[in-house]
Design an enzyme around this catalytic site. Sequence first.
Site, PDB file in Angstrom:
ATOM      1  N   LYS A  81       0.853  -1.188   0.000  1.00 36.98           N
ATOM      2  CA  LYS A  81       0.000   0.000   0.000  1.00 36.98           C
ATOM      3  C   LYS A  81       0.885   1.232   0.000  1.00 36.98           C
ATOM      4  O   LYS A  81       1.824   1.332   0.794  1.00 36.98           O
ATOM      5  CB  LYS A  81      -0.880  -0.018   1.265  1.00 36.98           C
ATOM      6  CG  LYS A  81      -1.748   1.186   1.432  1.00 36.98           C
ATOM      7  CD  LYS A  81      -3.211   0.859   1.243  1.00 36.98           C
ATOM      8  CE  LYS A  81      -4.051   2.063   0.892  1.00 36.98           C
ATOM      9  NZ  LYS A  81      -4.011   2.438  -0.528  1.00 36.98           N
ATOM     10  N   GLN A 141       7.472   3.834   3.654  1.00 37.08           N
ATOM     11  CA  GLN A 141       6.060   3.460   3.765  1.00 37.08           C
ATOM     12  C   GLN A 141       5.877   2.152   4.545  1.00 37.08           C
ATOM     13  O   GLN A 141       4.874   1.962   5.226  1.00 37.08           O
ATOM     14  CB  GLN A 141       5.465   3.324   2.357  1.00 37.08           C
ATOM     15  CG  GLN A 141       3.949   3.324   2.299  1.00 37.08           C
ATOM     16  CD  GLN A 141       3.353   4.719   2.308  1.00 37.08           C
ATOM     17  OE1 GLN A 141       3.843   5.601   1.633  1.00 37.08           O
ATOM     18  NE2 GLN A 141       2.298   4.911   3.084  1.00 37.08           N
ATOM     19  N   LYS A 143       5.839   3.202   8.222  1.00 39.10           N
ATOM     20  CA  LYS A 143       4.697   4.078   8.509  1.00 39.10           C
ATOM     21  C   LYS A 143       3.405   3.251   8.550  1.00 39.10           C
ATOM     22  O   LYS A 143       2.593   3.382   9.461  1.00 39.10           O
ATOM     23  CB  LYS A 143       4.607   5.136   7.405  1.00 39.10           C
ATOM     24  CG  LYS A 143       3.491   6.133   7.553  1.00 39.10           C
ATOM     25  CD  LYS A 143       3.704   7.192   6.496  1.00 39.10           C
ATOM     26  CE  LYS A 143       2.702   8.281   6.554  1.00 39.10           C
ATOM     27  NZ  LYS A 143       3.062   9.417   5.722  1.00 39.10           N
ATOM     28  N   LYS A 199       5.155   1.849  -3.345  1.00 43.97           N
ATOM     29  CA  LYS A 199       5.019   3.219  -3.862  1.00 43.97           C
ATOM     30  C   LYS A 199       5.159   3.160  -5.372  1.00 43.97           C
ATOM     31  O   LYS A 199       5.773   2.234  -5.909  1.00 43.97           O
ATOM     32  CB  LYS A 199       6.125   4.100  -3.275  1.00 43.97           C
ATOM     33  CG  LYS A 199       5.883   5.582  -3.423  1.00 43.97           C
ATOM     34  CD  LYS A 199       4.993   6.134  -2.334  1.00 43.97           C
ATOM     35  CE  LYS A 199       4.608   7.571  -2.567  1.00 43.97           C
ATOM     36  NZ  LYS A 199       3.812   8.112  -1.465  1.00 43.97           N
ATOM     37  N   GLY A 236      -3.547   8.016  -3.866  1.00 45.99           N
ATOM     38  CA  GLY A 236      -3.056   9.288  -4.405  1.00 45.99           C
ATOM     39  C   GLY A 236      -1.748   9.696  -3.742  1.00 45.99           C
ATOM     40  O   GLY A 236      -1.306   9.108  -2.766  1.00 45.99           O
ATOM     41  N   ASP A 237      -1.112  10.683  -4.311  1.00 44.38           N
ATOM     42  CA  ASP A 237       0.074  11.334  -3.720  1.00 44.38           C
ATOM     43  C   ASP A 237       0.228  12.639  -4.497  1.00 44.38           C
ATOM     44  O   ASP A 237      -0.699  13.052  -5.206  1.00 44.38           O
ATOM     45  CB  ASP A 237       1.324  10.424  -3.872  1.00 44.38           C
ATOM     46  CG  ASP A 237       2.519  10.945  -3.073  1.00 44.38           C
ATOM     47  OD1 ASP A 237       2.428  11.019  -1.846  1.00 44.38           O
ATOM     48  OD2 ASP A 237       3.557  11.311  -3.672  1.00 44.38           O
ATOM     49  N   THR A 263      -5.969  13.328   7.569  1.00 41.31           N
ATOM     50  CA  THR A 263      -4.576  13.610   7.944  1.00 41.31           C
ATOM     51  C   THR A 263      -4.520  14.747   8.979  1.00 41.31           C
ATOM     52  O   THR A 263      -3.827  14.643   9.995  1.00 41.31           O
ATOM     53  CB  THR A 263      -3.732  13.932   6.700  1.00 41.31           C
ATOM     54  OG1 THR A 263      -3.901  12.865   5.771  1.00 41.31           O
ATOM     55  CG2 THR A 263      -2.262  14.063   7.038  1.00 41.31           C
ATOM     56  N   ASN A 293      -4.809  20.830   2.209  1.00 42.23           N
ATOM     57  CA  ASN A 293      -5.674  19.837   2.841  1.00 42.23           C
ATOM     58  C   ASN A 293      -5.296  19.580   4.305  1.00 42.23           C
ATOM     59  O   ASN A 293      -6.149  19.634   5.196  1.00 42.23           O
ATOM     60  CB  ASN A 293      -5.604  18.535   2.024  1.00 42.23           C
ATOM     61  CG  ASN A 293      -6.324  17.400   2.704  1.00 42.23           C
ATOM     62  OD1 ASN A 293      -5.715  16.623   3.424  1.00 42.23           O
ATOM     63  ND2 ASN A 293      -7.627  17.317   2.520  1.00 42.23           N
ATOM     64  N   SER A 342      -7.165   5.343   4.519  1.00 36.61           N
ATOM     65  CA  SER A 342      -7.178   4.597   3.257  1.00 36.61           C
ATOM     66  C   SER A 342      -7.374   3.116   3.538  1.00 36.61           C
ATOM     67  O   SER A 342      -8.080   2.414   2.805  1.00 36.61           O
ATOM     68  CB  SER A 342      -5.862   4.795   2.507  1.00 36.61           C
ATOM     69  OG  SER A 342      -5.835   6.061   1.923  1.00 36.61           O
TER      70      SER A 342
HETATM   71  P1  NDP Z   1      -1.702  20.653  -0.508  1.00 39.93           P
HETATM   72  O1  NDP Z   1      -1.119  20.712  -1.864  1.00 39.93           O
HETATM   73  O2  NDP Z   1      -3.175  20.575  -0.310  1.00 39.93           O
HETATM   74  O3  NDP Z   1      -1.192  21.910   0.368  1.00 39.93           O
HETATM   75  C1  NDP Z   1       0.149  22.232   0.508  1.00 39.93           C
HETATM   76  C2  NDP Z   1       0.222  23.594   1.154  1.00 39.93           C
HETATM   77  O4  NDP Z   1       1.574  23.929   1.414  1.00 39.93           O
HETATM   78  C3  NDP Z   1      -0.317  24.706   0.264  1.00 39.93           C
HETATM   79  O5  NDP Z   1      -0.902  25.689   1.077  1.00 39.93           O
HETATM   80  C4  NDP Z   1       0.957  25.247  -0.407  1.00 39.93           C
HETATM   81  O6  NDP Z   1       0.850  26.585  -0.841  1.00 39.93           O
HETATM   82  C5  NDP Z   1       1.898  25.173   0.770  1.00 39.93           C
HETATM   83  N1  NDP Z   1       3.285  25.174   0.327  1.00 39.93           N
HETATM   84  C6  NDP Z   1       3.835  24.431  -0.665  1.00 39.93           C
HETATM   85  N2  NDP Z   1       5.136  24.730  -0.786  1.00 39.93           N
HETATM   86  C7  NDP Z   1       5.388  25.678   0.144  1.00 39.93           C
HETATM   87  C8  NDP Z   1       6.531  26.403   0.520  1.00 39.93           C
HETATM   88  N3  NDP Z   1       7.694  26.180  -0.105  1.00 39.93           N
HETATM   89  N4  NDP Z   1       6.431  27.294   1.534  1.00 39.93           N
HETATM   90  C9  NDP Z   1       5.245  27.503   2.169  1.00 39.93           C
HETATM   91  N5  NDP Z   1       4.128  26.864   1.835  1.00 39.93           N
HETATM   92  C10 NDP Z   1       4.201  25.956   0.864  1.00 39.93           C
HETATM   93  O7  NDP Z   1      -0.973  19.421   0.187  1.00 39.93           O
HETATM   94  P2  NDP Z   1      -1.421  18.613   1.460  1.00 39.93           P
HETATM   95  O8  NDP Z   1      -1.975  19.523   2.483  1.00 39.93           O
HETATM   96  O9  NDP Z   1      -2.161  17.414   1.040  1.00 39.93           O
HETATM   97  O10 NDP Z   1       0.027  18.063   1.929  1.00 39.93           O
HETATM   98  C11 NDP Z   1       0.895  18.849   2.719  1.00 39.93           C
HETATM   99  C12 NDP Z   1       2.015  17.947   3.216  1.00 39.93           C
HETATM  100  O11 NDP Z   1       1.459  16.861   3.962  1.00 39.93           O
HETATM  101  C13 NDP Z   1       2.886  17.291   2.125  1.00 39.93           C
HETATM  102  O12 NDP Z   1       4.193  17.162   2.643  1.00 39.93           O
HETATM  103  C14 NDP Z   1       2.247  15.906   1.985  1.00 39.93           C
HETATM  104  O13 NDP Z   1       3.184  14.959   1.469  1.00 39.93           O
HETATM  105  C15 NDP Z   1       1.907  15.624   3.436  1.00 39.93           C
HETATM  106  N6  NDP Z   1       0.885  14.590   3.631  1.00 39.93           N
HETATM  107  C16 NDP Z   1      -0.366  14.747   3.123  1.00 39.93           C
HETATM  108  C17 NDP Z   1      -1.316  13.772   3.329  1.00 39.93           C
HETATM  109  C18 NDP Z   1      -2.723  13.946   2.851  1.00 39.93           C
HETATM  110  O14 NDP Z   1      -3.547  13.069   3.149  1.00 39.93           O
HETATM  111  N7  NDP Z   1      -3.060  15.030   2.159  1.00 39.93           N
HETATM  112  C19 NDP Z   1      -0.996  12.525   4.043  1.00 39.93           C
HETATM  113  C20 NDP Z   1       0.329  12.496   4.615  1.00 39.93           C
HETATM  114  C21 NDP Z   1       1.234  13.502   4.383  1.00 39.93           C
HETATM  115  P3  NDP Z   1       0.425  26.927  -2.359  1.00 39.93           P
HETATM  116  O15 NDP Z   1      -1.073  26.847  -2.344  1.00 39.93           O
HETATM  117  O16 NDP Z   1       0.946  28.298  -2.571  1.00 39.93           O
HETATM  118  O17 NDP Z   1       1.079  25.896  -3.247  1.00 39.93           O
END
Ligand code: NDP
Length: 444
Positions: A90, A111, A114, A126, A165-166, A209, A240, A376
Site C-alpha cells: 500500500k 512506507q 509508517k 510506492k 493518491g500522492d 490527515t 488539505n 485509506s
Molecule cells: P496541498 O497541496 O493541499 O497543500 C500544501 C500547502 O503547502 C499549500 O498551502 C501550499 O501553498 C503550501 N506550500 C507548498 N510549498 C510551500 C513552501 N515552499 N512554503 C510555504 N508553503 C508551501 O498538500 P497537502 O496539504 O495534502 O500536503 C501537505 C504535506 O502533507 C505534504 O508534505 C504531503 O506529502 C503531506 N501529507 C499529506 C497527506 C494527505 O492526506 N493530504 C498525508 C500524509 C502527508 P500553495 O497553495 O501556494 O502551493
Amino acid sequence: MSYVDEVLERVIAKNPAEPEFHQAVKEVLNSLRPVIEANEEKYRKEALLERLTEPDRQFKFRVPWVDDQGQVQVNTGYRVQFNNAIGPYKGGLRLHPSVNLGIIKFLGFEQIFKNSLTGLPIGGGKGGSDFDPKGKSDREVMAFCQSFMTELCKYIGADTDVPAGDIGTGAREIGYMFGQYKKIRGVYEGVLTGKGLSYGGSLARTEATGYGLLYLTEEMMKCNGHEMKDKIVCISGSGNVAIYATQKAQQMGAKVVTVSDSTGWVYDPEGIDVALLKEVKEVKRARLTEYAAARPSAQYHEGRGVWSVKCDIALPCATQNELLIDDAKELVANGCIAVAEGANMPTTLEATEYLQQNKVLFAPGKAANAGGVATSALEMSQNSERLSWSFEEVDSKLKNIMVNIFHNLDDAAKRYGKEGDYVAGANIAGFEKVAEAVIAQGVI
Ligand code: NDP
C-alpha cells in the site's frame, strides 16, 4: 564493522545512483541501532536487513499517450512493491517530473514502517511517473492515466497491491485510473483508495490527515501533562492537511493564529476563521492575501515567518524542509512545548535535533501524519465488506488508531532507554512488527 554499517555500505554499492534511497535507509537504520544491536546475531543470520532493503519486486514501464496536438508523448511508470509481510502493498502514486526509481524506492521503504505503525494490515509500496499533470488538459490527463493503468493493472489488485493518491494524483486521476482498471480487468474491487464517494470512497478521508495529526498531538500533550485547551498553535500551509488540522485544533479549544502558502503567511491573533480559509483555498483557489483582505484582524506578510510567532504548539503542514534550525531556535526561545509534523519531512535533521535537545515534544511525520494512510486502509475494509461507514464511525476509528500509534511509539522508545525520543520510537515500533512477520514467514 557493525551489521547496520555493513548493510548501509552494501545498499549504497548495489544502488549507486539512488541518493534519496541511501538517505532514507541511513536514517531508518541509524535510529534502529539499539534494536538491531540487541539482536545482532539473530538478524545477521536471518539477513533481515538485506531482505528489508531489497524490494520484493519493482516494475518500470513505458507510458505512451497522445497530447492535444496529436503528438505522441512517452513517460516512464514505476511501481515498487517493497514488503508485504504484514498485508497487501500500500502506498501512493506520485506524478511529478522529479520522479525516478530512487525516489520511489525511498518513499516505498519509508512506507513499510509508517504503515506498520498504524497497526493495520498493510505492507509498503510506492509508484508513480515522471508525468506532470500541471498545465495538461483533462483529456491529456485521462489519456496518460489510462495508458499508465493499462500496464499497472497487471501487478495490482484488492488483495495484492492497493495504490492511492500522492503529489499530482488527486481525485480526478484516481477516477480515471479506477475506470481503466475496471474496464480491463472486468472486476469492481477496491484496488485504489482515495476514490470519490459515489464509487467506493470513504467519508472522513478528506479530513483524516489533519484530524489525525491533532488526535496524536493531543495524546502526546496529555501524556506529558499538558492539555490542548487555550493553547496557541502556529500552522504552516493552507492546503488539505493545514485546513483540517486548524479545524480540529479549534474544536479542541486551542487557538490557531497562523497559516501560510508558498508566497506568504497570515497572522490572525483572533484565531484563523476556518470557514473563510476554506472559501479562499478550497472554493476560490486564491492566495492568502484574499483571506487577509476579508478579515480585519489578520495581518499578511510576504515570504516565510510563521515560526517567528510565539506559540505553544507548532504544526508544520506545508512541505519538506520548511522548519529550519533558526526557526527551531526561535520556537524554543518563545517557549514552544510541542512540534508535530503534518507534512512529510518538514523539519530538517538539524532542527529536529535542536528541538529534541531542548526538550520540545517532537512527533515525526511518519507517526503524526499517518491518519491519511490509516483511513485509506479503512476505505479498503469498507470496500471488502461492500459497506460504507458513517463519518462518525470512521472518525472514531481514526482517533483510536492515532492514540494507539502514540502509545506504541512511546512504549518502544521507553523499552530501548530512549524515553521521549518519539523519532526513534516511531521507527522502532514500525520495524519490530515487520521484522517479526518477515522472520515468521520463512526465507521467501
Ligand atoms: P496541498 O497541496 O493541499 O497543500 C500544501 C500547502 O503547502 C499549500 O498551502 C501550499 O501553498 C503550501 N506550500 C507548498 N510549498 C510551500 C513552501 N515552499 N512554503 C510555504 N508553503 C508551501 O498538500 P497537502 O496539504 O495534502 O500536503 C501537505 C504535506 O502533507 C505534504 O508534505 C504531503 O506529502 C503531506 N501529507 C499529506 C497527506 C494527505 O492526506 N493530504 C498525508 C500524509 C502527508 P500553495 O497553495 O501556494 O502551493
